[in-house]
Enzyme design. Structure first.
Site, PDB file in Angstrom:
ATOM      1  N   HIS A 146       0.818  -1.211   0.000  1.00  0.00           N
ATOM      2  CA  HIS A 146       0.000   0.000   0.000  1.00  0.00           C
ATOM      3  C   HIS A 146       0.853   1.265   0.000  1.00  0.00           C
ATOM      4  CE1 HIS A 146      -3.632   2.365   0.856  1.00  0.00           C
ATOM      5  NE2 HIS A 146      -2.899   3.046   1.699  1.00  0.00           N
TER       6      HIS A 146
ATOM      7  N   HIS B 212     -10.076   2.855  -0.475  1.00  0.00           N
ATOM      8  CA  HIS B 212     -10.208   2.348   0.887  1.00  0.00           C
ATOM      9  C   HIS B 212     -11.059   1.087   0.826  1.00  0.00           C
ATOM     10  CE1 HIS B 212      -9.536   3.981   5.167  1.00  0.00           C
ATOM     11  NE2 HIS B 212      -8.396   3.997   4.518  1.00  0.00           N
TER      12      HIS B 212
END
Length: 764
Positions: free
Chosen positions: A59, A108
């Site tokens: 990420h 998200h």
């Protein structure tokens, strides 16, 4: 035993003997752990291991995607408008009159599956802070959402929570939600996509960067206190495949407080306005680890932090937990010592807690060559002594193997042209209603009505029109338009072409409001990078987007990659979501997509070909996915964009609507429903192809009869084909063709268009 949490577990002696460390549990591979030891020349402390594990996570580091993302820079078109490109928290573009706009989209996804409300809410909060850190005032948000089948039990769990989270956070901040997307597909079951976009406005001189220059400058943490929420969120959730128990991982999901964020926004903007900040970074993924390493790496390369000075709401947290916490609504600033008193006074005015936790240091030439020096202590004990650039800028870069799957040939050979077509006008009418009412095509109002789209008073156009548009200042009519688009079906069939189609649709949507496309952001949602087939999809996607942006002169300003969107061995359809931003000089000349006036002429701009593979018709009517997606003609898209922009500027068009999902049938129905006016059209050729083809570079325009000749000349000048379709008026959608006619009352169109989501969500 010490009463200070973590003090007994920390390596005081940096040359600690070899003992097992839980690097695998933190998401690090054997070779990555070995590389950390090589960099440090010793065994890492627990705190250092925490920093490297989160900063080298998929990420945060883009370690599997960097080799492909570089194309966005290597192939970037020349652009006088680009002020800040990739590498900062968000890109910045010049929009004229000394003003600039910053925008970015991020995912998200994983947190929103685990805890839908908080996962989506903190996704909005995080992207808003990215915009804030650039020195801009956030002015609007958008979202691109994908869920499993609309009637699936888990969709009923996830979708309402995601929508409530987006609504709650954005509405509390007073930011209008001006548009986005909503899609459904079986591949997103257990793998929802929640991509949030924010746009902010500033003057050129207001731009801030994530850097820590000036030895002796103070490092200040301000905003919310640090707690246990979100610990490991970046490295655990965003780098893991999901299973049936994944939604129980709630401790890894952050908890948001939009009221604190609103205060933080106003406090930060006042700090900027008074020139009290030298450098700034928000605390999102990887928390203090990210903010300190990136600020240090962007400045002198040196920083000393007293970690015990971090304000906590849970005093049991160990140093490693403080470093990994992703508690929201926090910022880190670099402040001149002479301005500390003024800085703290502004924070106190807004009720924002601020704590000086360290200072910027100089580094020797030798230390600079090694990547700088970040030192952290915990109650006087050194727990971190590492080169920050090795964590922020020198993460491992994986050359993941990729290969075109053998199944791709079989998939592409299964063309939708072989599917049964409607045999008569009755079936044609039924299929128009069926496609129009499909959950991913039909009215999104069940979602969008929960958002405040006009708070702030500067929204010009919002959902359900082709793009959102917002005026950027009170003393000007200049505005920006934004659209996000992506089609996982098209990209599954051909990642290169499908990505360009997504880009082209967003480009076209912006142009359909009268704006000229200027820049691009993207959120690339894929399965596991460890799967060579997925990495082939990713490689083709980045190549396709980079080539398209170079051709049409719109640089990629930044974005996000989300991997591991899959359950077991089943990845989602590759879903690159492309956001395009355009500029309009006068928002009063904007175009909406609903028909405006009786007796107006309706024209079709562009060329229609028999292209049905990956279409809404093939998916809705037959549940089919196969063949090749529609062709891409970027030159035709550019020409169409010019026609639409000039028609708006010259006042020649009353409305415009692009053709995409559902083709002409859906575009006509939507324009009729949004304007409350029927339309009668006549088609020269095959009605089925005309109504359901999803060929690109096409748009409807509504033109007053006296302007029709001027629009034809304008289109001819740009080489865009024009077809006169018919006339606005009445209370039906009537389609005549050589073999018959189809007529549907607006009331029947509305019933089909508006029914799906409220029925599936049980009237919630």
């Amino acid at each position: 035993m010490s009463e200070v949490p973590g003090l007994d577990t920390v390596s005081a002696a940096l040359g600690h003997p070899d003992t097992p460390q839980p690097y695998a549990e933190l998401g690090m591979a054997d070779d990555e752990y070995a590389r950390v030891r090589e960099i440090l020349g010793r065994r890492p402390t627990a705190a250092e291991l925490a920093i490297y594990s989160v900063m080298w996570s998929e990420h945060c580091s883009y370690k599997s995607s960097k080799v492909h993302l570089r194309q966005f820079g290597e192939k970037a078109p020349e652009s006088d408008a680009l002020l800040v490109g990739m590498g900062q928290n968000a890109g910045v573009v010049d929009v004229g009159d000394g003003r600039a706009v910053t925008f970015k989209i991020e995912s998200h996804n994983h947190p929103s599956y685990v805890e839908p409300h908080q996962g989506a809410a903190t996704g909005v909060g995080g992207i808003v802070r990215d915009i804030l850190t650039m020195g801009a005032r956030p002015v609007a948000v958008m979202d691109a959402l994908r869920f499993g089948p609309a009637d699936a039990d888990d969709t009923a769990r996830v979708l309402p929570g995601v929508v409530s989270g987006i609504s709650f956070y954005g509405n509390c901040l007073g930011l209008p939600n001006i548009g986005g997307e909503l899609g459904f597909d079986a591949g997103y079951l257990d793998n929802p996509l929640v991509n949030a976009l924010c746009v902010g406005v500033m003057r050129h001189e207001d731009i801030k960067l994530a850097e820590a220059p000036g030895p002796g400058n103070k490092v200040v943490l301000f905003g919310a206190t640090t707690g246990p929420d979100g610990i490991g969120g970046a490295s655990v959730l965003a780098s893991a495949n999901f299973d049936e128990e994944s939604h129980t991982k709630r401790p890894s999901v952050q908890v948001g407080d939009p009221f604190m964020e609103k205060l933080l926004i106003e406090c930060s903007l006042e700090l900027y306005g008074k020139d009290l900040v030298v450098g700034i970074q928000d605390l999102g993924a990887a928390g203090v680890s990210c903010a300190t390493t990136e600020l240090a790496a962007g400045g002198t390369g040196g920083m000393e932090i007293q970690l015990e000075r971090v304000p906590l709401r849970d005093h049991r947290l160990t140093p490693e937990e403080i470093l990994m916490s992703e508690s929201q609504e926090r910022m880190m600033a670099i402040v001149d010592p002479g301005k500390m008193e003024s800085f703290l006074a502004v924070c106190e005015k807004w009720g924002i807690l601020a704590a000086e936790i360290g200072e910027v240091t100089d580094v020797s030439e030798e230390e600079a060559e090694r990547g700088g020096r970040l030192v952290m202590t915990w109650h006087g004990q050194t727990i971190v002594d590492m080169p920050p650039r090795t964590a922020s800028d020198e993460a491992p870069v994986h050359q993941r193997p990729y290969a075109r799957p053998e199944s791709q040939d079989t998939l592409q050979a299964d063309d939708a042209a072989k599917l049964p077509r409607p045999e008569n006008d009755g079936e044609l009418r039924e299929q128009v209603l069926r496609v129009l009412g499909a959950p991913g095509v039909g009215d999104p109002s069940w979602v969008t009505q929960q958002y405040d789209s006009y708070v702030g008073g500067d929204t010009v156009v919002s959902a359900p029109h082709d793009s959102g548009m917002i005026r950027i200042s009170d003393d000007s009519y200049r505005g920006v338009a934004l659209s996000t688009d992506g089609n996982g079906r098209h990209t599954r069939l051909d990642p290169y072409t499908g990505t360009q189609l997504a880009y082209a649709e967003a480009f076209r949507n912006v142009a359909a409001t009268g704006a000229r496309p200027l820049a691009v952001t993207n959120c690339l949602n894929f399965g596991s990078p460890e799967d060579p087939g997925v990495m082939w999809q990713f490689a083709e996607t980045t190549r396709g987007l980079a080539d398209a942006c170079r051709t049409l002169g719109t640089p990629v300003t930044g974005g996000n990659v989300s991997f591991y969107n899959q359950t077991g061995e089943s990845p989602i359809n590759p879903t690159p979501v492309v956001g395009v931003l355009g500029v309009v000089d006068d928002v009063r000349k904007r175009l909406r997509s609903g028909f405006e006036s009786d007796n107006a002429t309706v024209m079709l701009l562009g060329t229609t070909r028999p292209e049905f593979s990956g279409s809404a018709w093939a998916d809705t009517v037959h549940g089919h996915l196969g063949g090749l997606p529609p062709q891409v003609d970027l030159a035709a898209e550019a020409a169409l964009g010019e026609v639409l922009a000039e028609a708006a500027e010259q006042g020649l068009a009353a409305s415009a609507h692009d053709l995409s999902d559902g083709g002409l049938a859906v575009a006509l129905a939507e324009s009729a429903l949004r304007g409350g006016k029927g339309v009668r059209v006549n088609l020269d050729g095959d009605a089925f192809t005309a109504l359901f083809s999803e060929s690109g570079a096409r748009a409807l325009v509504e033109v007053a009869p006296e302007n029709a000749a001027s629009v034809r000349l304008l289109a001819e000048r740009h080489g865009v084909p024009v077809t006169d379709l018919g006339t606005v008026g009445g209370d039906v959608l009537a389609v005549g063709h050589p073999d018959g006619a189809v007529e549907v009352a607006l009331s029947d169109l509305r019933a089909s268009y508006e029914a799906a989501l409220p029925a599936l969500m049980g009237g919630m």
